[in-house]
Motif scaffolding. Structure first.
Motif, PDB file in Angstrom:
ATOM      1  N   TYR A 118     -16.813 -78.957  -8.880  1.00  0.00           N
ATOM      2  CA  TYR A 118     -16.338 -77.574  -8.832  1.00  0.00           C
ATOM      3  C   TYR A 118     -17.092 -76.792  -7.762  1.00  0.00           C
ATOM      4  O   TYR A 118     -16.500 -76.039  -6.982  1.00  0.00           O
ATOM      5  CB  TYR A 118     -16.523 -76.918 -10.200  1.00  0.00           C
ATOM      6  N   LEU A 119     -18.405 -76.947  -7.734  1.00  0.00           N
ATOM      7  CA  LEU A 119     -19.198 -76.254  -6.728  1.00  0.00           C
ATOM      8  C   LEU A 119     -18.813 -76.716  -5.331  1.00  0.00           C
ATOM      9  O   LEU A 119     -18.633 -75.892  -4.415  1.00  0.00           O
ATOM     10  CB  LEU A 119     -20.687 -76.505  -6.985  1.00  0.00           C
ATOM     11  N   LEU A 120     -18.641 -78.012  -5.160  1.00  0.00           N
ATOM     12  CA  LEU A 120     -18.246 -78.550  -3.854  1.00  0.00           C
ATOM     13  C   LEU A 120     -16.880 -78.018  -3.441  1.00  0.00           C
ATOM     14  O   LEU A 120     -16.679 -77.601  -2.292  1.00  0.00           O
ATOM     15  CB  LEU A 120     -18.221 -80.082  -3.926  1.00  0.00           C
ATOM     16  N   GLY A 121     -15.932 -77.987  -4.372  1.00  0.00           N
ATOM     17  CA  GLY A 121     -14.590 -77.504  -4.049  1.00  0.00           C
ATOM     18  C   GLY A 121     -14.562 -76.036  -3.706  1.00  0.00           C
ATOM     19  O   GLY A 121     -13.841 -75.610  -2.801  1.00  0.00           O
ATOM     20  N   SER A 122     -15.360 -75.246  -4.408  1.00  0.00           N
ATOM     21  CA  SER A 122     -15.390 -73.811  -4.130  1.00  0.00           C
ATOM     22  C   SER A 122     -15.950 -73.525  -2.747  1.00  0.00           C
ATOM     23  O   SER A 122     -15.533 -72.575  -2.086  1.00  0.00           O
ATOM     24  CB  SER A 122     -16.236 -73.098  -5.190  1.00  0.00           C
ATOM     25  N   LEU A 123     -16.886 -74.354  -2.293  1.00  0.00           N
ATOM     26  CA  LEU A 123     -17.509 -74.118  -0.990  1.00  0.00           C
ATOM     27  C   LEU A 123     -16.671 -74.649   0.170  1.00  0.00           C
ATOM     28  O   LEU A 123     -16.734 -74.121   1.274  1.00  0.00           O
ATOM     29  CB  LEU A 123     -18.897 -74.770  -0.954  1.00  0.00           C
ATOM     30  N   THR A 124     -15.878 -75.695  -0.074  1.00  0.00           N
ATOM     31  CA  THR A 124     -15.151 -76.341   1.027  1.00  0.00           C
ATOM     32  C   THR A 124     -13.694 -75.900   1.143  1.00  0.00           C
ATOM     33  O   THR A 124     -13.135 -75.940   2.242  1.00  0.00           O
ATOM     34  CB  THR A 124     -15.181 -77.872   0.861  1.00  0.00           C
ATOM     35  N   THR A 125     -13.079 -75.470   0.050  1.00  0.00           N
ATOM     36  CA  THR A 125     -11.666 -75.108   0.101  1.00  0.00           C
ATOM     37  C   THR A 125     -11.367 -73.957   1.058  1.00  0.00           C
ATOM     38  O   THR A 125     -10.313 -73.976   1.715  1.00  0.00           O
ATOM     39  CB  THR A 125     -11.137 -74.781  -1.306  1.00  0.00           C
ATOM     40  N   PRO A 126     -12.224 -72.916   1.162  1.00  0.00           N
ATOM     41  CA  PRO A 126     -11.913 -71.851   2.118  1.00  0.00           C
ATOM     42  C   PRO A 126     -11.689 -72.349   3.541  1.00  0.00           C
ATOM     43  O   PRO A 126     -10.815 -71.837   4.251  1.00  0.00           O
ATOM     44  CB  PRO A 126     -13.150 -70.943   2.035  1.00  0.00           C
ATOM     45  N   LEU A 139     -29.967 -67.963   0.288  1.00  0.00           N
ATOM     46  CA  LEU A 139     -30.403 -68.175  -1.089  1.00  0.00           C
ATOM     47  C   LEU A 139     -31.808 -67.628  -1.318  1.00  0.00           C
ATOM     48  O   LEU A 139     -32.083 -67.020  -2.363  1.00  0.00           O
ATOM     49  CB  LEU A 139     -30.347 -69.670  -1.427  1.00  0.00           C
ATOM     50  N   ARG A 140     -32.705 -67.839  -0.356  1.00  0.00           N
ATOM     51  CA  ARG A 140     -34.061 -67.322  -0.506  1.00  0.00           C
ATOM     52  C   ARG A 140     -34.061 -65.800  -0.445  1.00  0.00           C
ATOM     53  O   ARG A 140     -34.755 -65.133  -1.232  1.00  0.00           O
ATOM     54  CB  ARG A 140     -34.965 -67.900   0.590  1.00  0.00           C
ATOM     55  N   GLU A 141     -33.287 -65.237   0.468  1.00  0.00           N
ATOM     56  CA  GLU A 141     -33.188 -63.781   0.578  1.00  0.00           C
ATOM     57  C   GLU A 141     -32.638 -63.177  -0.705  1.00  0.00           C
ATOM     58  O   GLU A 141     -33.102 -62.125  -1.167  1.00  0.00           O
ATOM     59  CB  GLU A 141     -32.292 -63.422   1.766  1.00  0.00           C
ATOM     60  N   SER A 162     -23.143 -66.572  -2.805  1.00  0.00           N
ATOM     61  CA  SER A 162     -24.380 -67.339  -2.944  1.00  0.00           C
ATOM     62  C   SER A 162     -24.758 -67.515  -4.413  1.00  0.00           C
ATOM     63  O   SER A 162     -25.326 -68.552  -4.799  1.00  0.00           O
ATOM     64  CB  SER A 162     -25.518 -66.629  -2.199  1.00  0.00           C
ATOM     65  N   MET A 163     -24.455 -66.506  -5.236  1.00  0.00           N
ATOM     66  CA  MET A 163     -24.760 -66.621  -6.663  1.00  0.00           C
ATOM     67  C   MET A 163     -24.022 -67.802  -7.297  1.00  0.00           C
ATOM     68  O   MET A 163     -24.498 -68.404  -8.257  1.00  0.00           O
ATOM     69  CB  MET A 163     -24.375 -65.328  -7.378  1.00  0.00           C
ATOM     70  N   LEU A 164     -22.844 -68.111  -6.754  1.00  0.00           N
ATOM     71  CA  LEU A 164     -22.082 -69.247  -7.271  1.00  0.00           C
ATOM     72  C   LEU A 164     -22.896 -70.534  -7.189  1.00  0.00           C
ATOM     73  O   LEU A 164     -22.809 -71.398  -8.060  1.00  0.00           O
ATOM     74  CB  LEU A 164     -20.773 -69.396  -6.493  1.00  0.00           C
ATOM     75  N   ILE A 165     -23.695 -70.674  -6.137  1.00  0.00           N
ATOM     76  CA  ILE A 165     -24.497 -71.887  -5.972  1.00  0.00           C
ATOM     77  C   ILE A 165     -25.540 -71.979  -7.078  1.00  0.00           C
ATOM     78  O   ILE A 165     -25.728 -73.038  -7.705  1.00  0.00           O
ATOM     79  CB  ILE A 165     -25.151 -71.905  -4.580  1.00  0.00           C
ATOM     80  N   LEU A 183     -34.521 -61.790 -11.138  1.00  0.00           N
ATOM     81  CA  LEU A 183     -33.889 -61.825 -12.456  1.00  0.00           C
ATOM     82  C   LEU A 183     -32.407 -62.137 -12.346  1.00  0.00           C
ATOM     83  O   LEU A 183     -31.863 -62.901 -13.146  1.00  0.00           O
ATOM     84  CB  LEU A 183     -34.094 -60.491 -13.175  1.00  0.00           C
ATOM     85  N   GLY A 184     -31.735 -61.546 -11.350  1.00  0.00           N
ATOM     86  CA  GLY A 184     -30.317 -61.825 -11.174  1.00  0.00           C
ATOM     87  C   GLY A 184     -30.053 -63.297 -10.929  1.00  0.00           C
ATOM     88  O   GLY A 184     -29.117 -63.883 -11.494  1.00  0.00           O
ATOM     89  N   VAL A 185     -30.904 -63.933 -10.134  1.00  0.00           N
ATOM     90  CA  VAL A 185     -30.734 -65.350  -9.829  1.00  0.00           C
ATOM     91  C   VAL A 185     -30.985 -66.200 -11.064  1.00  0.00           C
ATOM     92  O   VAL A 185     -30.205 -67.116 -11.392  1.00  0.00           O
ATOM     93  CB  VAL A 185     -31.679 -65.759  -8.676  1.00  0.00           C
ATOM     94  N   VAL A 186     -32.075 -65.921 -11.786  1.00  0.00           N
ATOM     95  CA  VAL A 186     -32.398 -66.706 -12.981  1.00  0.00           C
ATOM     96  C   VAL A 186     -31.313 -66.519 -14.045  1.00  0.00           C
ATOM     97  O   VAL A 186     -30.889 -67.488 -14.687  1.00  0.00           O
ATOM     98  CB  VAL A 186     -33.779 -66.298 -13.533  1.00  0.00           C
ATOM     99  N   ALA A 187     -30.848 -65.280 -14.234  1.00  0.00           N
ATOM    100  CA  ALA A 187     -29.789 -65.034 -15.215  1.00  0.00           C
ATOM    101  C   ALA A 187     -28.499 -65.745 -14.827  1.00  0.00           C
ATOM    102  O   ALA A 187     -27.762 -66.246 -15.688  1.00  0.00           O
ATOM    103  CB  ALA A 187     -29.546 -63.526 -15.359  1.00  0.00           C
ATOM    104  N   THR A 188     -28.214 -65.800 -13.525  1.00  0.00           N
ATOM    105  CA  THR A 188     -27.023 -66.511 -13.059  1.00  0.00           C
ATOM    106  C   THR A 188     -27.117 -67.995 -13.370  1.00  0.00           C
ATOM    107  O   THR A 188     -26.145 -68.619 -13.836  1.00  0.00           O
ATOM    108  CB  THR A 188     -26.846 -66.306 -11.545  1.00  0.00           C
ATOM    109  N   ALA A 189     -28.276 -68.596 -13.109  1.00  0.00           N
ATOM    110  CA  ALA A 189     -28.470 -70.016 -13.412  1.00  0.00           C
ATOM    111  C   ALA A 189     -28.357 -70.266 -14.907  1.00  0.00           C
ATOM    112  O   ALA A 189     -27.737 -71.254 -15.343  1.00  0.00           O
ATOM    113  CB  ALA A 189     -29.821 -70.488 -12.886  1.00  0.00           C
TER     114      ALA A 189
END
Length: 395
Positions: free
Chosen positions: A36-44, A175-177, A309-312, A184-190
């Motif tokens: 799913y992650l691969l498809g979301s990044l490559t389909t565009p 991703l680092r930025e 980026s949050m999708l990743i 917190l947003g990144v950790v909550a997303t994961a």
């Protein structure tokens, strides 16, 4: 969405019937989220070269083929490989839909379109669970029904009288930025990725291992999704009145408590089923809360790139969650399913408390409105976010 909702539950149940090790089932389910992650990044990129209608037709055909292959080749390795392509194809289908919706959206209706899309997404997943008792999961019929449902989605796309929209894929924020802007947003997303993938990927396995029948398993998963649907409106109302970090904290604490109650009791009986609904009501909106909190610390021009980026981060959590939960269930039994969920919620609550000590809150009048997120968002979901009104704060 109906076909995909039925597919995930059917595969978990069928794998249990085939006596696959729980850890192996977790790995199989994780393969879907990796695809799913691969498809979301490559389909565009594929959309820009081939066009919406052709891409949708090809990916719908691939999704239908994948589910039929699951029924024909019942083997863990074959299923793992097929699940990657299944995840890739479904992600691509959602990318096409979200791109088309974005082209139709205008300044005044983006929020309404996103809300309707989210409700249809959750509603389709829930409706798929109700089809589980229609046929024997050990036979081929349910696989054929799913393939038919997916194929039906081709009809309106193939016969639509209007041309497909022009398309440009959004850039991604580093991703680092992104992590430095909102840890917190990144950790909550994961964590949202972990919780969602475990609930929908391993939930049917847990339900089967605790002795639930097919119709009960479907209602169990549907209850989790229903809880997420019901909670969206009150979550939106509360998020306008309280610090988003407090919202994530309360959500995590209630989710941990409900999961702990389910681990100690029977979620198939009242009041256990109520705890399941409340757990879903805390787990499903967490992704939207995480993105909204992250946007509190970004410039409006960064919202779309940040959501991409949050999708990743969400995908990483979704890939790890089912495998870890399944391994724990192998070691400690099926009730480790809800114990793992409770620990994940509790760990997030602890991190929220830490961040509240080291960073001051964003004033309420400067917070972003809660963004309702479909259960399976893509790199383009951010394009549907409501645009800021003229004169609103830009920083």
């Amino acid at each position: 969405m109906i076909g995909n909702g039925l597919q995930g539950t059917l595969l978990g149940l069928r794998a249990t019937i085939e006596n696959y090790d729980t850890t192996v089932i977790g790995l199989i389910m994780s393969c879907y989220f990796g695809g799913y992650l691969l498809g979301s990044l490559t389909t565009p990129k594929l959309l820009a070269r081939v066009g919406h209608i052709r891409v949708f037709a090809a990916l719908a055909a691939m999704a239908a083929i994948c589910i039929l292959l699951h029924g024909l080749f019942v083997h863990p390795l074959a299923w793992a490989i097929i699940r990657i392509f299944s995840g890739l194809s479904f992600a691509g289908l959602y990318v096409v839909v979200e791109s088309w919706l974005n082209d139709l959206a205008q300044a005044g209706n983006r929020g309404r379109i996103l809300s309707i899309y989210m409700m249809l997404s959750h509603g389709g997943l829930a409706a798929g669970q109700l089809l589980l008792p229609v046929a024997d999961p050990a036979q081929m019929e349910l696989f054929v029904i799913i393939a038919i449902l997916i194929s039906l989605a081709l009809l309106p796309i193939a016969l639509i009288p209007r041309s497909a929209p022009n398309f440009a894929a959004p850039a991604r924020l580093g991703l680092r930025e992104l992590f430095h802007a909102s840890p917190l947003g990144v950790v909550a997303t994961a964590c949202a990725g972990v919780l969602g993938a475990v609930a929908l990927g391993i939930g049917p396995v847990y339900a089967a291992q605790t002795g639930l029948q097919s119709h009960q398993i479907g209602l169990f998963i549907a209850s989790i999704i229903l809880g997420g649907m019901i909670s969206q409106l009150p979550m939106g109302w509360l998020s306008d009145r309280f610090d988003h970090r407090k919202m994530i904290l309360v959500t995590s604490c209630i989710g941990a408590l409900m999961a702990a109650l389910c681990a100690l009791g029977s979620p198939a009986q009242f009041p256990g089923i109520l705890a399941v609904i409340l757990y879903g009501g805390m787990a499903m909106p967490l992704y939207g809360l995480a993105i909204t909190h992250t946007n509190d610390h970004l410039h409006p021009s960064q919202f779309v790139s940040a959501s991409a980026s949050m999708l990743i981060y969400n995908g990483i959590g979704a890939c790890l969650g089912p495998t870890v939960a399944a391994a724990l269930m192998d070691m400690f039994g099926p009730h480790a399913f809800f114990a793992f969920i409770a620990v994940t919620f509790a760990a997030l609550a602890g991190f929220v408390l830490h961040r509240m000590r080291v960073r001051p809150p964003v004033p309420l009048d400067e917070q972003q409105k809660l963004v309702p997120m479909p259960r399976q968002a893509t790199i383009l979901t951010g394009l549907l976010f409501p645009r800021r009104k003229p004169g609103a704060r830009d920083e």
